[in-house]
Design a protein around this motif. Structure first.
Motif, PDB file in Angstrom:
ATOM      1  N   ARG A  43       7.646  -0.020  -5.121  1.00 44.42           N
ATOM      2  CA  ARG A  43       7.848   1.196  -5.866  1.00 44.42           C
ATOM      3  C   ARG A  43       9.244   1.551  -6.942  1.00 44.42           C
ATOM      4  O   ARG A  43       8.605   1.514  -8.027  1.00 44.42           O
ATOM      5  CB  ARG A  43       8.872   2.909  -5.040  1.00 44.42           C
ATOM      6  N   SER A  44      10.042   0.376  -6.392  1.00 48.25           N
ATOM      7  CA  SER A  44      11.168   0.420  -7.862  1.00 48.25           C
ATOM      8  C   SER A  44      10.350  -0.234  -8.808  1.00 48.25           C
ATOM      9  O   SER A  44      10.998  -0.405 -10.314  1.00 48.25           O
ATOM     10  CB  SER A  44      12.363   0.000  -7.336  1.00 48.25           C
ATOM     11  N   ALA A  45      10.026  -1.809  -8.436  1.00 47.74           N
ATOM     12  CA  ALA A  45       9.271  -2.234  -9.240  1.00 47.74           C
ATOM     13  C   ALA A  45       7.808  -1.580  -9.858  1.00 47.74           C
ATOM     14  O   ALA A  45       8.182  -2.292 -11.222  1.00 47.74           O
ATOM     15  CB  ALA A  45       8.774  -3.665  -8.547  1.00 47.74           C
ATOM     16  N   VAL A  88       0.921  -0.837   0.454  1.00 47.36           N
ATOM     17  CA  VAL A  88      -0.016  -0.271   0.354  1.00 47.36           C
ATOM     18  C   VAL A  88       0.762   1.439   0.288  1.00 47.36           C
ATOM     19  O   VAL A  88       0.597   2.608  -0.985  1.00 47.36           O
ATOM     20  CB  VAL A  88      -0.991   0.161   0.966  1.00 47.36           C
ATOM     21  N   ILE A  89       2.015   1.398   1.323  1.00 46.07           N
ATOM     22  CA  ILE A  89       2.547   2.608   1.009  1.00 46.07           C
ATOM     23  C   ILE A  89       4.017   2.911   0.132  1.00 46.07           C
ATOM     24  O   ILE A  89       3.982   3.742  -0.412  1.00 46.07           O
ATOM     25  CB  ILE A  89       3.928   2.363   1.610  1.00 46.07           C
ATOM     26  N   GLY A  90       3.913   1.456  -1.121  1.00 48.92           N
ATOM     27  CA  GLY A  90       4.977   1.419  -1.717  1.00 48.92           C
ATOM     28  C   GLY A  90       3.994   2.045  -3.120  1.00 48.92           C
ATOM     29  O   GLY A  90       4.160   2.952  -4.109  1.00 48.92           O
ATOM     30  N   ILE A  91       2.444   1.587  -3.316  1.00 51.70           N
ATOM     31  CA  ILE A  91       1.827   2.627  -4.230  1.00 51.70           C
ATOM     32  C   ILE A  91       1.597   3.628  -3.989  1.00 51.70           C
ATOM     33  O   ILE A  91       1.778   4.893  -4.838  1.00 51.70           O
ATOM     34  CB  ILE A  91       0.072   1.741  -4.633  1.00 51.70           C
ATOM     35  N   ALA A 132      -1.498  14.175  -2.083  1.00 49.01           N
ATOM     36  CA  ALA A 132      -1.059  14.181  -0.604  1.00 49.01           C
ATOM     37  C   ALA A 132      -0.620  12.453  -0.175  1.00 49.01           C
ATOM     38  O   ALA A 132      -0.186  12.184   1.082  1.00 49.01           O
ATOM     39  CB  ALA A 132      -2.974  14.168  -0.230  1.00 49.01           C
ATOM     40  N   LEU A 133      -0.961  11.742  -0.676  1.00 51.76           N
ATOM     41  CA  LEU A 133      -0.802  10.183  -0.510  1.00 51.76           C
ATOM     42  C   LEU A 133       0.775   9.803  -0.917  1.00 51.76           C
ATOM     43  O   LEU A 133       1.355   9.423  -0.328  1.00 51.76           O
ATOM     44  CB  LEU A 133      -1.902   8.634  -1.856  1.00 51.76           C
ATOM     45  N   ARG A 134       0.990  10.866  -1.999  1.00 48.63           N
ATOM     46  CA  ARG A 134       2.925  10.326  -1.966  1.00 48.63           C
ATOM     47  C   ARG A 134       3.469  11.075  -0.802  1.00 48.63           C
ATOM     48  O   ARG A 134       4.773  10.507  -0.591  1.00 48.63           O
ATOM     49  CB  ARG A 134       3.004  11.212  -3.595  1.00 48.63           C
ATOM     50  N   VAL A 135       2.624  12.101  -0.942  1.00 51.01           N
ATOM     51  CA  VAL A 135       3.357  13.148   0.800  1.00 51.01           C
ATOM     52  C   VAL A 135       3.573  12.218   2.280  1.00 51.01           C
ATOM     53  O   VAL A 135       4.903  11.369   2.678  1.00 51.01           O
ATOM     54  CB  VAL A 135       3.368  13.829   1.166  1.00 51.01           C
TER      55      VAL A 135
END
Lengths: 246, 241
Positions: free
Chosen positions: B122-124, B43-46, B54-57
Motif C-alpha cells: 500500500r505504501s509503495a 491482493v490485500i494491499g491493492i 467495499a474492497l477498501r473496507v
C-alpha cells in the motif's frame, strides 16, 4: 460535413465548490489540429481528461467517434482509439522504452509481440529516437522521454491525439525537438487537441485556437484571427501577458 | 566451566536425521508461507487503495485483524478455535488430515505476514505518481491490467529492501510453529537437548541454521535489487556517492 470525431456538448464538472468546467462545448473534425490555451486552472487539462474518460463529468455529453462517453461506456475500448501525452511523460520507469510502447498493443489490443515490437520501432524511428529503444526512461533526456511517450500513444494507432501541456516540463532546448515531432504529426493528418502555451506552435501548426478561462470557452477562432484580432477582452488581456515584448 | 564439547554427536544417529528433517521442515514451512503471504499481501494491499469502498473496507479489516494480534495467539486460534467454527463434515475432514499442525502453521504464519506485506504494498502504491495510473489507463489497459503490468511490478521494486526484512522475519517466525507441535529446527533442537543433555551443541545448530540462511537470503536479495533497480529512479549506493 461528416460527424466530428470529438464532440463535447455543454460539459460541466465540479470538484466540491470549485467549478472546473462550466458548460464547455467544442467539436473537432478529423484531421484538425486545435490548440487550447488559457491561464492555469481554466479547465484545459480537465477537459482533455473528460474526453478519454479519465475524469467523470456531471453535466453534458461527450462523443468520441460516435461513442458516448459515460459511466457504462467500455472505457478501455474507447481509450484504445485515443492517444494521450502528459506533461510529465509518465513513461513506466521500470520498463525499457520498447516495453513501454508495446505494453498496450500487446495487452490491450492483442497484437502479437513481434508485430508490436516492429510497430514500436517504426514509431520510434518516426519520433527520431530509434537508437533509444532498449534503454530505460531514466537514461533519456526530457525531450527524448516525451518523444518516447508520443510514440507510445501513437502505437495505439489512435484516431485522435490529446496533448496535455507536452512541453511544460522541458528545458527550452528540448521543447523544439518535441514540437517538431508534433508538427510533423499534424502535417501528416493526425487529429490533435493540444493544450499548450507554445504560441509559436499554435501560430504555425494549429487550424484553430480555443481560449479557456474559469472553466468556459471564451473564444474559438482561426489562428490568424486569434492572434491579430481577438474578439474577447479576456483573450486580449491573456495574449498581451504571454506575448511579452521587451 | 567444566563442559566437554562433543560436536561429533550431531552427526550421529538419531540426531543427524532429526536435524536434516528439522531444517527441511523449517525451509519448506518458511517458503510455502512466504509465497502465500506475498500473493495474499499484494491482493490485500491493492484492496486498500482501490476506488471501491467495499474492497477498501475488506482490506482494512484484514490488516487490522491480523497485524494486531500476536502471531503466537493467532497460531493457537487457528489450531484450537478455528476448526470449531467449521461445519461438522469439514471439521472431521480437517482433523483426519495428516500434519494438521503443519498446515495450521502455514495458514497462521502466512495470514499474519500478509497483513504486513499488504501495508508495504500500500505504501509503495501511494508513492507511485498518480500519472502512472492515468497513463496506463489512457492506453486502454483495464484497471486490473494496470495493476498487474505497471503498478505492482513498480511497487515491488520500490519495496524490495523491505521485503527482504519481511522474508527474514517470516523465516525466523517459523520457530513459533513449535508451540503447536511442528517439529521444525527449533523443536528438533529442544528434542536433542532433552535426549542428550547437550544444549550448547544442539542450540548452536539451530542458531547457525537461521544465521547462515538469512545471510544467504540477504546476498540473494541484494543481487535481486541490483537486477531490478529502476535506472534514474531508484538510487544505487554507488551512484549516490
Amino acid at each position: 460535413m461528416p460527424d466530428p470525431i470529438v464532440r463535447v456538448e455543454d460539459v460541466g464538472l465540479r470538484f466540491d465548490k470549485f467549478t472546473a468546467l462550466d458548460g464547455v462545448s467544442l467539436s473537432v473534425e478529423t484531421g484538425q489540429c486545435i490548440v487550447i490555451c488559457g491561464p492555469s486552472g481554466s479547465g484545459k487539462s480537465t477537459l482533455l481528461r473528460c474526453i478519454n474518460g479519465l475524469e467523470r463529468f456531471q453535466a453534458g455529453e461527450v462523443f468520441v467517434d460516435g461513442v458516448r462517453v459515460r459511466d457504462n461506456t467500455d472505457l478501455p475500448k474507447l481509450r484504445r482509439g485515443i492517444g494521450m501525452v502528459f506533461q510529465h511523460f509518465e513513461l513506466y520507469p521500470h520498463m525499457t522504452v520498447l516495453e513501454n510502447i508495446t505494453l498496450a498493443p500487446i495487452r490491450a489490443k492483442g497484437v502479437p509481440r513481434a508485430q508490436a515490437e516492429k510497430l514500436a520501432r517504426d514509431y520510434l524511428e518516426r519520433v527520431g529516437i530509434a537508437d533509444q529503444a532498449d534503454k530505460y526512461p531514466g537514461r533519456l533526456s526530457g525531450g527524448q522521454q516525451q518523444r518516447a511517450a508520443i510514440a507510445r500513444a501513437l502505437a495505439l494507432e489512435p484516431k485522435v491525439m490529446l496533448f496535455d501541456e507536452p512541453t511544460s516540463a522541458l528545458d527550452p532546448e528540448m521543447i523544439a525537438e518535441v514540437l517538431y515531432v508534433m508538427r510533423d504529426l499534424a502535417r501528416g493528418g493526425m487529429t490533435m487537441l493540444v493544450v499548450t502555451h507554445e504560441m509559436g506552435f499554435a501560430r504555425e501548426v494549429a487550424d484553430e485556437v480555443i481560449f479557456m478561462d474559469r472553466g468556459r470557452v471564451v473564444e474559438r477562432s482561426g489562428v490568424k484571427e486569434f492572434f491579430t484580432a481577438p474578439r474577447a477582452d479576456r483573450t486580449k488581456e491573456f495574449l498581451n501577458k504571454i506575448l511579452v515584448k521587451f | 566451566m567444566q563442559y566437554e564439547f562433543d560436536w561429533g554427536m550431531l552427526l550421529r544417529s538419531p540426531y543427524f536425521g532429526w536435524i536434516v528433517e528439522g531444517v527441511l521442515t523449517t525451509f519448506h514451512l518458511a517458503l510455502l508461507s512466504w509465497v502465500l503471504a506475498l500473493t495474499l499481501g499484494i491482493v490485500i494491499g491493492i484492496f486498500r487503495v482501490t476506488n471501491s469502498r467495499a474492497l477498501r473496507v475488506i482490506g482494512t479489516a484484514y490488516v487490522e485483524l491480523f497485524r494486531n494480534i500476536p502471531l503466537i495467539v493467532q497460531l493457537f486460534l487457528w489450531l484450537y478455535v478455528a476448526p470449531q467454527l467449521l461445519p461438522t463434515e469439514t471439521r472431521l475432514w480437517w482433523n483426519r488430515l495428516d500434519y494438521v499442525p503443519y498446515w495450521t502453521a502455514v495458514i497462521g504464519i502466512s495470514f499474519y505476514t500478509a497483513s504486513r506485506v499488504a501495508e508495504q504494498i500500500r505504501s509503495a502504491i501511494l508513492a507511485i505518481p498518480p500519472g502512472q495510473f492515468k497513463a496506463a489507463l489512457s492506453t486502454g489497459l483495464t484497471t486490473t491490467q494496470t495493476y498487474r503490468f505497471v503498478i505492482v511490478p513498480y511497487a515491488l521494486r520500490i519495496i524490495l529492501p523491505a521485503l527482504t526484512s519481511e522474508f527474514l522475519t517470516i523465516f525466523k517466525n517459523t520457530a513459533l510453529a513449535l508451540t503447536i507441535g511442528v517439529v521444525e529446527i527449533t523443536a528438533t533442537t529442544r528434542k536433542i537437548e532433552a535426549w542428550s543433555f547437550r544444549g550448547i551443541e544442539a542450540y548452536t545448530v539451530a542458531s547457525l541454521t537461521y544465521a547462515a540462511t538469512t545471510i544467504l537470503v540477504v546476498v540473494f536479495m541484494s543481487w535481486l535489487e541490483r537486477r531490478y533497480y529502476i535506472p534514474g529512479l531508484i538510487r544505487r549506493e554507488r551512484e549516490a556517492a
